[in-house]
Design a protein around this motif. Sequence first.
Motif, PDB file in Angstrom:
ATOM      1  N   CYS A  73     -42.448 -66.840 120.442  1.00  0.00           N
ATOM      2  CA  CYS A  73     -43.271 -65.523 119.810  1.00  0.00           C
ATOM      3  C   CYS A  73     -44.760 -66.253 119.918  1.00  0.00           C
ATOM      4  CB  CYS A  73     -43.164 -66.017 118.139  1.00  0.00           C
ATOM      5  SG  CYS A  73     -44.753 -65.954 116.955  1.00  0.00           S
ATOM      6  N   CYS A  96     -46.383 -69.132 117.088  1.00  0.00           N
ATOM      7  CA  CYS A  96     -46.532 -70.642 117.662  1.00  0.00           C
ATOM      8  C   CYS A  96     -45.354 -70.847 118.337  1.00  0.00           C
ATOM      9  CB  CYS A  96     -44.747 -70.300 116.258  1.00  0.00           C
ATOM     10  SG  CYS A  96     -43.964 -69.544 116.116  1.00  0.00           S
ATOM     11  N   CYS A 154     -41.124 -63.314 113.040  1.00  0.00           N
ATOM     12  CA  CYS A 154     -41.178 -64.247 113.078  1.00  0.00           C
ATOM     13  C   CYS A 154     -39.944 -64.940 111.956  1.00  0.00           C
ATOM     14  CB  CYS A 154     -41.973 -64.971 114.359  1.00  0.00           C
ATOM     15  SG  CYS A 154     -41.411 -66.761 114.415  1.00  0.00           S
ATOM     16  N   CYS A 182     -42.096 -68.594 112.239  1.00  0.00           N
ATOM     17  CA  CYS A 182     -43.523 -68.749 111.837  1.00  0.00           C
ATOM     18  C   CYS A 182     -44.504 -67.759 110.606  1.00  0.00           C
ATOM     19  CB  CYS A 182     -44.532 -68.999 112.318  1.00  0.00           C
ATOM     20  SG  CYS A 182     -44.953 -67.602 113.753  1.00  0.00           S
TER      21      CYS A 182
HETATM   22 ZN   LIG Z   1     -43.594 -67.010 115.630  1.00  0.00          ZN
END
Ligand SMILES: [Zn+2]
Length: 237
Positions: free
Chosen positions: A199, A202, A223, A226
């Motif tokens: 991702c 994050c 995600c 996050c």
């Molecule tokens: Zn993330």
Amino acid sequence: MNKDLSLLIKLQSLDTEISKKEKKKDVFSQQIEEIEGKIEILEKELVSREKELKQIKKEKRKKEREIEDIDLLLSKYEGEKYKVKSQGEFAALEKEINEAKKNKTKIEDILLELMEKEEKDMVDFPSFKKGAAEKKENLKKKRDIVVINLENTTKEEKDLKNERVKLTSQLNFVLLNQYTQLSKGKKGPIVVPMEDGVCEGCNMRVSPSLMGKIKKGEEIVYCENCSRILYTLDNIR
Ligand SMILES: [Zn+2]
């Protein structure tokens, strides 16, 4: 690709543009304020120099009158010299005359200084005034350019905001709400690509099951770490 997801990506890029315009507007507004401050200082300086010159003239006239008064007094004393009856009276009168003459010399010195100052100012002031007027003119021109820049940016921002309204009206209401909430809570982008299984929001690895969903691009995927909305660039290309 999911229609809402592609709308969200567009919305995010619009929001980035709008925020850039806002920052630009702030910079322009600050520039205008600075220029206007400089113009104000120039105007104040001009007024204070004019005042100073007037003050010198006034002071000069005052000293000239004081000298006239002393001259009157001296000629009065001269007349009295012939009327005194004793040596003592004469000495007292002489003392008065000397005092008056001393005082006159002092005032004449001050007057001379004032005249020199006035003369210098009379020479300096016109060129100062001319210089100040030129500077002011340049500053005003500069300001006018920035004002136009500000107006253009404001218009561009308004157009973007209109576009945003149109776009959000097509977007799923719940999703829009989520996007808004996430934007408030996080710095940077909310809708982020997954690159090499990671991702971009994050930097955490995305689980294989989510990866599959993201690649399909049929539903909105968050995600697990996050909560940002994930997509893959392959679906956009
Ligand atoms: Zn993330």
